[in-house]
Design a protein around this motif. Structure first.
Motif, PDB file in Angstrom:
ATOM      1  N   UNK A   1      31.083  61.145  40.684  1.00 43.62           N
ATOM      2  CA  UNK A   1      30.697  62.627  40.676  1.00 43.62           C
ATOM      3  C   UNK A   1      31.843  63.281  41.380  1.00 43.62           C
ATOM      4  N   UNK A   2      32.049  64.567  40.738  1.00 48.84           N
ATOM      5  CA  UNK A   2      33.026  65.402  41.728  1.00 48.84           C
ATOM      6  C   UNK A   2      32.400  65.876  42.905  1.00 48.84           C
ATOM      7  N   UNK A   3      33.241  66.654  43.611  1.00 51.20           N
ATOM      8  CA  UNK A   3      32.743  67.239  44.814  1.00 51.20           C
ATOM      9  C   UNK A   3      31.742  68.130  44.842  1.00 51.20           C
ATOM     10  N   UNK A   4      31.325  68.699  43.636  1.00 55.14           N
ATOM     11  CA  UNK A   4      29.964  69.541  43.454  1.00 55.14           C
ATOM     12  C   UNK A   4      28.985  68.758  43.000  1.00 55.14           C
ATOM     13  N   UNK A   5      28.989  67.413  42.962  1.00 56.89           N
ATOM     14  CA  UNK A   5      27.764  66.594  42.605  1.00 56.89           C
ATOM     15  C   UNK A   5      27.651  66.469  41.086  1.00 56.89           C
ATOM     16  N   UNK A   6      28.596  66.641  40.204  1.00 58.80           N
ATOM     17  CA  UNK A   6      28.557  66.728  38.858  1.00 58.80           C
ATOM     18  C   UNK A   6      29.143  65.443  38.170  1.00 58.80           C
ATOM     19  N   UNK A   7      28.862  64.952  37.159  1.00 61.92           N
ATOM     20  CA  UNK A   7      29.563  63.872  36.622  1.00 61.92           C
ATOM     21  C   UNK A   7      31.145  64.137  36.514  1.00 61.92           C
ATOM     22  N   UNK A   8      31.896  63.253  37.006  1.00 58.60           N
ATOM     23  CA  UNK A   8      33.442  63.304  36.666  1.00 58.60           C
ATOM     24  C   UNK A   8      33.826  62.569  35.554  1.00 58.60           C
ATOM     25  N   UNK A   9      33.828  62.982  34.305  1.00 60.62           N
ATOM     26  CA  UNK A   9      34.075  62.091  33.242  1.00 60.62           C
ATOM     27  C   UNK A   9      33.067  61.010  32.859  1.00 60.62           C
ATOM     28  N   UNK A  10      33.438  60.385  31.858  1.00 60.66           N
ATOM     29  CA  UNK A  10      32.466  59.282  31.407  1.00 60.66           C
ATOM     30  C   UNK A  10      32.438  58.241  32.418  1.00 60.66           C
ATOM     31  N   UNK A  11      31.299  57.418  32.587  1.00 65.39           N
ATOM     32  CA  UNK A  11      31.202  56.355  33.537  1.00 65.39           C
ATOM     33  C   UNK A  11      32.083  55.241  32.749  1.00 65.39           C
ATOM     34  N   UNK A  12      32.436  54.395  33.474  1.00 68.11           N
ATOM     35  CA  UNK A  12      33.402  53.167  33.016  1.00 68.11           C
ATOM     36  C   UNK A  12      32.613  52.012  33.300  1.00 68.11           C
ATOM     37  N   UNK A  13      32.332  51.307  32.498  1.00 62.04           N
ATOM     38  CA  UNK A  13      31.142  50.242  32.535  1.00 62.04           C
ATOM     39  C   UNK A  13      31.960  48.931  32.891  1.00 62.04           C
ATOM     40  N   UNK A  14      31.105  47.944  33.443  1.00 65.25           N
ATOM     41  CA  UNK A  14      31.434  46.613  33.862  1.00 65.25           C
ATOM     42  C   UNK A  14      32.425  45.803  32.702  1.00 65.25           C
TER      43      UNK A  14
END
Length: 497
Positions: A87-100
């Protein structure tokens, strides 16, 4: 009546299940999850789309069962471990998640291995280092996406993100974050020295507080209530790493039983109260959902997803037909071998999948049999190691999709020589998540009490001693093939260097 909701976020599906106080499943809703692969070896997930899918399955199961939202006493979440949800500093998703299963950090991990960093970390974290770990991915982001790295506000994993969407509260659940390589296992806390050694000390301020599996971490907020149909104010507990969820549902309580999970990942787990040293192999430990216990597991993305890929390529959708094909063939009767490394390897970084010994007379039946065998042989790599750590093992409890396949389970029993105990649970992820919610909201005093009441019926599969010798010979050929593939990989790496 009182009910509990379990949400399970896996590699390819997200599911929601509703359960009564005896663990009876009232209904399940599921949706597929897309894996985004913008480059070879990358595996990402759209975070807003994941939340929409989660909200959708919750609403669907509530509508299907037709109970009032006020009857839901609590919510738990089980999810894949590792990976990176920012999440960014505003609590929003920061790009796509990266999976394991992502392998973009492969060369970085190889460099760490060459520098001798993993053994040093292991003494503190009881973790190995590989490309899907949060620390590997954070360092990769720092090196390759510095602007994104500077914008990081929170470092989460899958169920932490979903819990945040439900409650608006930030926390990292302990069974999952304890396996991040940012957690000092003996002291049970984050450790700045670990992050400094990996060159990612800036992210320590972005790590939320640690929350226990059964601890109430927040309550359904008004936005989540509108999206899901749940009642605002419904408690949400910390939740569990999915290997912990399956161990709970498998009824693991001591060192006489191991749990083999067959799905996207090949996992073998055991429960212990002690961290043992003196082994040549670095066994991976994580915090268990019960206080004072650890889960030990060996894992790799080398399981039934290989069969799913094969079926997709050839348009095969009747799994019963696959079972009939395999059951009709002589056990270990084909010389064909399959290395199940489509999504990763447990035999060395960078190894790829392959069939060996393919000839013109082979048919689809032989290829399916080879995939069944290859997955079992890959599981044996983990099981043989775990039997060193758990020498008093009397039976193997198996969960996951392949547990429904009689020939596959007989093959695993024959190869391992162990009796199999198959818990008759449809969705271990959902039930395990609901179980920790039951304990967190006071329906049970602790997880041991919950396991006694919710214990599933077990189906037993005994090994065929006559088949074991033939399988052992083929298993030795499989190991020789893996050794040759490893040598070929190492030869290619030297040429590149």
């Amino acid at each position: 009546m009182k009910y509990w909701l379990g949400l399970d976020c896996g590699g390819t599906f997200i599911k929601a299940g509703l359960y009564d106080p005896q663990g009876k499943e009232l209904g399940i809703a599921r949706r597929s999850l897309a894996i985004i692969a913008p480059q070879p070896g990358w595996a990402e997930r759209d975070m807003p789309a994941l939340w929409q899918a989660a909200a959708g399955v919750i609403r669907e199961v509530l509508e299907y069962v037709g109970i009032p939202a006020a009857s839901i006493q609590g919510v738990g979440i089980s999810a894949q471990g590792k990976g990176l949800f920012l999440l960014d500093k505003q609590g929003q998703p920061l790009g796509n998640a990266i999976l394991s299963s992502d392998q973009r950090a492969l060369t970085l991990v190889q460099a760490w291995q060459k520098a001798g960093i993993p053994p040093i970390l292991y003494q503190q974290t009881r973790q190995t280092l590989w490309s899907g770990h949060p620390v590997s991915l954070l360092r990769w982001v720092k090196q390759h996406q510095p602007e994104r790295y500077r914008q990081i506000g929170s470092v989460l994993m899958a169920h932490d993100y979903l819990r945040y969407c439900l409650t608006g509260e930030l926390a990292c659940e302990e069974t999952n974050i304890s396996e991040s390589n940012l957690y000092q296992m003996a002291q049970g806390r984050y450790d700045l020295a670990l992050a400094q050694q990996l060159g990612i000390s800036e992210t320590m301020t972005a790590l939320p507080p640690i929350v226990g599996s059964t601890e109430i971490a927040g309550w359904i907020n008004s936005a989540a209530a509108a999206a899901t149909g749940l009642l605002a104010g419904t408690p949400v507990v910390g939740g569990v790493f999915d290997v912990v969820s399956t161990a709970l549902c498998a009824g693991l309580q001591d060192e006489t039983r191991l749990n083999a999970v067959m799905g996207t990942w090949s996992v073998t787990s055991g429960i212990t109260q002690t961290i043992e040293t003196g082994f040549d192999h670095p066994f991976v430990y994580g915090r268990y959902a019960e206080a004072g216990k650890y889960i030990v597991h060996e894992a790799s993305p080398t399981s039934a997803a290989n069969l799913e890929w094969f079926c997709q390529q050839w348009g095969l959708h009747d799994y019963q037909q696959l079972n009939h094909w395999v059951a009709a063939l002589p056990k270990a009767g084909s010389q064909l071998l399959f290395a199940p490394f489509l999504y990763g390897s447990n035999a060395g970084l960078g190894l790829s999948a392959s069939f060996h010994g393919l000839q013109a007379f082979h048919q689809r039946e032989h290829l399916v049999q080879a995939i069944f065998e290859g997955v079992v042989f890959c599981h044996m790599t983990h099981l043989n190691l775990m039997l060193q750590r758990f020498p008093h093992t009397k039976a193997l409890r198996v969960t996951g999709g392949p547990a429904k396949s009689a020939p596959w389970m007989q093959m695993l029993a024959d190869v391992s020589g162990l009796p199999l105990e198959l818990p008759q649970v449809e969705e271990t992820g959902c039930l395990g998540a609901a179980m920790v919610a039951m304990v967190g909201t006071g329906a049970f005093h602790d997880l041991a009490a919950a396991q006694l009441v919710l214990a599933p019926r077990l189906k037993t599969v005994l090994p065929d001693q006559q088949a074991q010798e033939a399988y052992q010979q083929k298993y030795q050929r499989y190991q020789a093939l893996i050794g040759a593939l490893r040598a070929l990989q190492n030869s290619g790496s030297k040429e590149v260097l």
